[in-house]
Motif scaffolding. Sequence first.
Motif, mmCIF file in Angstrom:
data_model
loop_
_atom_site.group_PDB
_atom_site.id
_atom_site.type_symbol
_atom_site.label_atom_id
_atom_site.label_comp_id
_atom_site.label_asym_id
_atom_site.label_seq_id
_atom_site.Cartn_x
_atom_site.Cartn_y
_atom_site.Cartn_z
ATOM 1 N N PRO A 17 0.809 -1.232 0.000
ATOM 2 C CA PRO A 17 0.000 0.000 0.000
ATOM 3 C C PRO A 17 0.840 1.280 0.000
ATOM 4 C CG PRO A 17 -0.946 -1.595 1.514
ATOM 5 C CD PRO A 17 0.371 -2.157 1.074
ATOM 6 N N GLY A 18 1.985 1.270 0.668
ATOM 7 C CA GLY A 18 2.836 2.452 0.663
ATOM 8 C C GLY A 18 3.442 2.703 -0.701
ATOM 9 N N TRP A 19 3.911 1.650 -1.352
ATOM 10 C CA TRP A 19 4.481 1.795 -2.688
ATOM 11 C C TRP A 19 3.412 2.256 -3.689
ATOM 12 C CZ3 TRP A 19 9.585 1.049 -4.283
ATOM 13 C CH2 TRP A 19 10.458 0.680 -3.267
ATOM 14 N N ILE A 20 2.203 1.746 -3.530
ATOM 15 C CA ILE A 20 1.109 2.158 -4.421
ATOM 16 C C ILE A 20 0.773 3.627 -4.194
ATOM 17 C CG2 ILE A 20 -1.354 1.834 -4.855
ATOM 18 C CD1 ILE A 20 -0.819 -1.205 -4.272
ATOM 19 N N ARG A 21 0.698 4.029 -2.941
ATOM 20 C CA ARG A 21 0.352 5.414 -2.630
ATOM 21 C C ARG A 21 1.374 6.396 -3.187
ATOM 22 N NH1 ARG A 21 0.692 8.454 2.974
ATOM 23 N NH2 ARG A 21 -0.353 10.372 2.394
ATOM 24 N N HIS A 22 2.646 6.016 -3.154
ATOM 25 C CA HIS A 22 3.719 6.922 -3.561
ATOM 26 C C HIS A 22 4.266 6.602 -4.957
ATOM 27 C CE1 HIS A 22 4.053 8.884 0.371
ATOM 28 N NE2 HIS A 22 3.819 7.694 0.894
ATOM 29 N N ALA A 23 3.513 5.850 -5.753
ATOM 30 C CA ALA A 23 4.035 5.401 -7.048
ATOM 31 C C ALA A 23 4.441 6.563 -7.942
ATOM 32 C CB ALA A 23 2.990 4.530 -7.755
ATOM 33 N N ASP A 24 3.601 7.576 -8.054
ATOM 34 C CA ASP A 24 3.936 8.703 -8.929
ATOM 35 C C ASP A 24 5.166 9.443 -8.414
ATOM 36 O OD1 ASP A 24 1.795 8.112 -10.571
ATOM 37 O OD2 ASP A 24 0.447 9.571 -9.634
ATOM 38 N N ARG A 25 5.243 9.662 -7.102
ATOM 39 C CA ARG A 25 6.408 10.324 -6.524
ATOM 40 C C ARG A 25 7.674 9.516 -6.800
ATOM 41 N NH1 ARG A 25 2.501 10.753 -2.529
ATOM 42 N NH2 ARG A 25 2.034 12.855 -1.717
ATOM 43 N N HIS A 26 7.580 8.223 -6.570
ATOM 44 C CA HIS A 26 8.785 7.400 -6.662
ATOM 45 C C HIS A 26 9.255 7.243 -8.107
ATOM 46 C CE1 HIS A 26 11.836 5.015 -4.797
ATOM 47 N NE2 HIS A 26 11.563 3.964 -5.549
ATOM 48 N N ASP A 27 8.325 7.258 -9.066
ATOM 49 C CA ASP A 27 8.752 7.211 -10.467
ATOM 50 C C ASP A 27 9.693 8.365 -10.779
ATOM 51 O OD1 ASP A 27 7.355 4.937 -11.035
ATOM 52 O OD2 ASP A 27 5.775 5.926 -12.202
ATOM 53 N N VAL A 28 9.418 9.535 -10.204
ATOM 54 C CA VAL A 28 10.238 10.719 -10.470
ATOM 55 C C VAL A 28 11.453 10.753 -9.551
ATOM 56 C CG1 VAL A 28 10.259 13.243 -10.472
ATOM 57 C CG2 VAL A 28 8.242 12.007 -11.306
ATOM 58 N N ARG A 29 11.221 10.675 -8.245
ATOM 59 C CA ARG A 29 12.316 10.848 -7.285
ATOM 60 C C ARG A 29 13.272 9.669 -7.278
ATOM 61 N NH1 ARG A 29 8.546 12.849 -2.180
ATOM 62 N NH2 ARG A 29 7.485 14.569 -3.276
ATOM 63 N N GLY A 30 12.752 8.473 -7.504
ATOM 64 C CA GLY A 30 13.591 7.284 -7.462
ATOM 65 C C GLY A 30 14.272 6.952 -8.774
ATOM 66 N N ALA A 31 14.001 7.723 -9.826
ATOM 67 C CA ALA A 31 14.579 7.409 -11.135
ATOM 68 C C ALA A 31 16.101 7.290 -11.117
ATOM 69 C CB ALA A 31 14.133 8.443 -12.167
ATOM 70 N N PRO A 32 16.836 8.153 -10.389
ATOM 71 C CA PRO A 32 18.303 8.019 -10.402
ATOM 72 C C PRO A 32 18.809 6.662 -9.908
ATOM 73 C CG PRO A 32 17.670 10.173 -9.554
ATOM 74 C CD PRO A 32 16.415 9.371 -9.652
ATOM 75 N N LEU A 33 18.003 5.944 -9.140
ATOM 76 C CA LEU A 33 18.436 4.648 -8.617
ATOM 77 C C LEU A 33 18.606 3.610 -9.726
ATOM 78 C CD1 LEU A 33 16.187 4.403 -5.431
ATOM 79 C CD2 LEU A 33 18.572 5.152 -5.565
ATOM 80 N N GLY A 34 17.985 3.854 -10.877
ATOM 81 C CA GLY A 34 18.092 2.883 -11.974
ATOM 82 C C GLY A 34 18.690 3.414 -13.249
ATOM 83 N N GLU A 35 18.995 4.701 -13.294
ATOM 84 C CA GLU A 35 19.431 5.297 -14.558
ATOM 85 C C GLU A 35 20.737 4.704 -15.070
ATOM 86 O OE1 GLU A 35 19.382 9.463 -13.669
ATOM 87 O OE2 GLU A 35 17.259 9.679 -14.222
ATOM 88 N N VAL A 36 21.663 4.384 -14.166
ATOM 89 C CA VAL A 36 22.937 3.829 -14.643
ATOM 90 C C VAL A 36 22.720 2.468 -15.302
ATOM 91 C CG1 VAL A 36 24.401 5.137 -13.070
ATOM 92 C CG2 VAL A 36 23.489 2.909 -12.339
ATOM 93 N N ALA A 37 21.775 1.682 -14.798
ATOM 94 C CA ALA A 37 21.486 0.383 -15.413
ATOM 95 C C ALA A 37 20.793 0.559 -16.751
ATOM 96 C CB ALA A 37 20.633 -0.466 -14.473
ATOM 97 N N LEU A 38 19.894 1.542 -16.860
ATOM 98 C CA LEU A 38 19.242 1.801 -18.143
ATOM 99 C C LEU A 38 20.264 2.206 -19.198
ATOM 100 C CD1 LEU A 38 16.008 3.738 -17.080
ATOM 101 C CD2 LEU A 38 16.143 1.421 -18.026
#
Length: 284
Positions: A17-38
């Motif tokens: 439920p927490g991940w679902i609630r913050h999904a839009d936020r995390h798509d933006v704020r958490g993007a740097p966590l995966g950019e090097v792999a992309l």
Amino acid sequence: MSGSAASVAAFWAAAAPGWIRHADRHDVRGAPLGEVALRSLAVRPGERVLDVGCGCGGTTAALAAAVGGAGVAVGVDLSSAMIETARSRFPAGRHPGLRFLAADVERLDVVPGGPFDAAYSRMVLMLLADPVAGCAAVRRSLRPGGRFAATVFRAGPGNAWLPAAMLGAAPHLGALPPLPVGDEPGPFALAEPRRIDRVLTAAGFVDVAAEPHDVVMAAPDEPDDVAEWLIELGPAGAPFRRATPDAQRAARAGAVKLLARFREPGAGYRIPSALWLITARAPG
């Protein structure tokens, strides 16, 4: 979180439920966590790509955009609730080639939709109860020579926001789940590059490498919002949601205090994270 498959599944059922609630936020704020792999994966139009631990679908949608209408991007996640959210956020009719599957990758022989040209995973491999089994399923789902790129946390002070959010909130929330020990699933289960090499080699990958990267997540100057986002994505998330409004306010205030080192008033938060970029290839 303890190490059995059942306990990991129970943890994510409570955390979803927490991940679902913050999904839009995390798509933006958490993007740097995966950019090097992309960037490392360098997905091309028309390829078939697997997203391991896709959560609420934002990373899979980014991969689908990269492969275009002629390609396929399949996101798989243990949480059926997050997969349902992903399907509602990114409807199949609007995103050709984008598919989501609720499944435990550790229990699959191969992921449906393959063979894949490439596989991607953002901050998930260290959370698997049996990372060798999960990575072996990924390897079997790739075509010969298929590429794999993933990120996981490194150990040490480069990820100080993780304990800050939890320790700030914890005194106000009662008992929390036991913290992982050693190789148990958790943020630092793959923090040692020697274990990364052992796990992926045992899973059948070749050309395994782990490269250190330091990235920064940016968030607006909204202390309560930032504190709640980080609390709800961690082990304190479920106890936080069960707490009374007064306890939630106190937990947010505690996290805000310990996260202040990452805040520039009026400008926002800059939250550093220390990662390993894992790269490997399926044989052949």
